[in-house]
Scaffold this motif. Structure first.
Motif, PDB file in Angstrom:
ATOM      1  N   PRO A  19       0.824  -1.205   0.000  1.00  0.00           N
ATOM      2  CA  PRO A  19       0.000   0.000   0.000  1.00  0.00           C
ATOM      3  C   PRO A  19       0.861   1.258   0.000  1.00  0.00           C
ATOM      4  O   PRO A  19       1.940   1.285   0.595  1.00  0.00           O
ATOM      5  CB  PRO A  19      -0.791  -0.126   1.301  1.00  0.00           C
ATOM      6  CG  PRO A  19      -0.772  -1.584   1.635  1.00  0.00           C
ATOM      7  CD  PRO A  19       0.546  -2.085   1.146  1.00  0.00           C
ATOM      8  N   ASP A  37      -4.389   1.413  -1.490  1.00  0.00           N
ATOM      9  CA  ASP A  37      -4.065   0.126  -0.889  1.00  0.00           C
ATOM     10  C   ASP A  37      -3.180  -0.654  -1.850  1.00  0.00           C
ATOM     11  O   ASP A  37      -2.501  -0.062  -2.697  1.00  0.00           O
ATOM     12  CB  ASP A  37      -5.360  -0.625  -0.587  1.00  0.00           C
ATOM     13  CG  ASP A  37      -5.255  -1.465   0.673  1.00  0.00           C
ATOM     14  OD1 ASP A  37      -4.186  -2.055   0.887  1.00  0.00           O
ATOM     15  OD2 ASP A  37      -6.235  -1.531   1.435  1.00  0.00           O
ATOM     16  N   GLU A  38      -3.206  -1.975  -1.789  1.00  0.00           N
ATOM     17  CA  GLU A  38      -2.348  -2.749  -2.683  1.00  0.00           C
ATOM     18  C   GLU A  38      -2.719  -2.481  -4.150  1.00  0.00           C
ATOM     19  O   GLU A  38      -3.894  -2.422  -4.498  1.00  0.00           O
ATOM     20  CB  GLU A  38      -2.479  -4.249  -2.404  1.00  0.00           C
ATOM     21  CG  GLU A  38      -1.921  -4.687  -1.071  1.00  0.00           C
ATOM     22  CD  GLU A  38      -2.965  -4.588   0.036  1.00  0.00           C
ATOM     23  OE1 GLU A  38      -4.059  -4.059  -0.252  1.00  0.00           O
ATOM     24  OE2 GLU A  38      -2.681  -5.033   1.146  1.00  0.00           O
ATOM     25  N   SER A  48      -8.633   0.354  -2.459  1.00  0.00           N
ATOM     26  CA  SER A  48      -8.251   1.740  -2.711  1.00  0.00           C
ATOM     27  C   SER A  48      -9.513   2.556  -2.981  1.00  0.00           C
ATOM     28  O   SER A  48     -10.454   2.087  -3.616  1.00  0.00           O
ATOM     29  CB  SER A  48      -7.308   1.825  -3.901  1.00  0.00           C
ATOM     30  OG  SER A  48      -6.104   1.150  -3.633  1.00  0.00           O
TER      31      SER A  48
END
Length: 351
Positions: A19, A37-38, A48
């Motif tokens: 992230p 995020d990732e 996200s």
């Protein structure tokens, strides 16, 4: 629904697959907060998201990163009957240290705005609300939602010596007593929890282009019992978050006025059991409407205190069943049990 899922704890990492964190800044002249995020490899919508601070409603995102270059797709309204969600805008920018800068543009190319964002260090952000355990826990564990709800409330009304404070974007309103920092902190924390539920629901609804947001969340909080030692409030919520149908629930909160501690029924009546409480509810139950309710009331693997939401009134403890399914909503009847039927009360129990 009472337990709507909120976003998970954010862990900020350094690898390309980790992230990127929480950022705040502007898209054009609009204040926004973004959580990256990732990253995803297939542009699937992830955790996200970002919101315009004036609205507090999450817009889903997915992004890819190549070195310092970051491309973020924004996904807006989900069209009814569509096979998949389509990107409606894209952030294209460069990540340099704590700064993320670039250009936001709609996918049709009709609108383009510059954006400038900076990674948020929530530890340095001042509290816009009085300090409370829930607010501090949110800052430590969920920076994105902390930034979202860390905004001053407004006075909705004053009734006697009670001030009612409203969160402007969700409309969620709770009382504050004229004195007692601990009890007011507890009321604020419950209000913040409900604000997050409301904004989460409205965010989901905002992704449906065929539904008016005004249908999303209505909440009415009332004081049902107040003494020198106890405060009890009732919350009636009607909501529609874009699912099959609208729904509603009733919740209750009873607080120790001196300590602010949330009290269970067994804190007031130590000998009370879940089975005896259930028996008292069924004793007081009056069937209203169809379908017949006996099977609904009986069809449970086990009886627990979580089967009911409770709040105090001058006439006793009012219970609302949590286990009644939507299709049997007429069976979700409130029942008030006189205090004397709950057993021997402890020192705090109302008489």
């Amino acid at each position: 629904m009472r337990f709507l899922a909120l976003s998970s704890v954010l862990l900020v990492g350094t690898s390309l697959a980790a992230p990127l964190g929480v950022f705040s800044g502007r898209v054009g002249s609009f204040d926004v907060v973004m959580k990256l995020d990732e990253p995803t490899s297939d542009w699937s919508v992830s955790n996200s998201t970002y919101f315009y601070t004036s609205k507090g409603l999450d817009v889903p995102l997915a992004y890819r990163r190549s070195g310092s270059n970051v491309t973020v797709n924004e996904y807006a309204a989900f069209e009814l009957g569509a096979d998949e969600r389509k990107a409606t805008a894209t952030f294209r920018g460069t990540l340099s240290g704590d700064s993320f800068r670039g250009t936001w543009s709609t996918t049709d190319g009709k609108r383009t705005l510059p954006f400038t964002l900076k990674r948020v260090n929530v530890a340095t952000l001042p509290l816009a609300l009085p300090s409370s355990p829930g607010l501090l826990a949110l800052r430590a564990k969920d920076p994105y939602n902390f930034v979202k709800v860390n905004r001053a409330f407004v006075v909705a009304k004053r009734a006697g010596d009670v001030t009612w404070l409203r969160e402007p974007r969700s409309g969620v309103t709770y009382p504050r007593l004229p004195s007692g920092a601990a009890v007011n902190a507890a009321l604020q924390d419950r209000q913040l929890q409900d604000v997050q539920y409301a904004l989460s629901c409205l965010s989901d609804l905002s992704q449906r282009s065929d539904i008016d947001l005004q249908e999303g969340w209505e909440q009415d909080v009332t004081i049902t019992y107040r003494s020198a030692t106890l405060l009890s409030v009732r919350s009636d919520v009607g909501y529609y978050c874009g699912g099959a149908h609208p729904d509603a629930y009733i919740d209750g909160l009873t607080l120790n006025v001196r300590t602010g501690r949330a009290l269970k029924l067994t804190d007031l009546w130590p000998t009370l059991t879940a089975k005896s409480l259930d028996a008292e509810y069924r004793r007081g139950f009056k069937q209203e409407g169809e379908p017949p309710c006996e099977e609904t009331l009986s069809n449970r693997a086990a009886v627990t205190f979580e089967d009911y939401r409770a709040f105090l009134t001058k006439d006793g403890v009012t219970l609302w069943p949590t286990y009644v399914p939507h299709v049997a909503a007429p069976c979700a009847v409130e029942v008030t049990i006189p205090f004397a039927r709950l057993g021997r009360g402890g020192s705090l129990a109302p008489r």
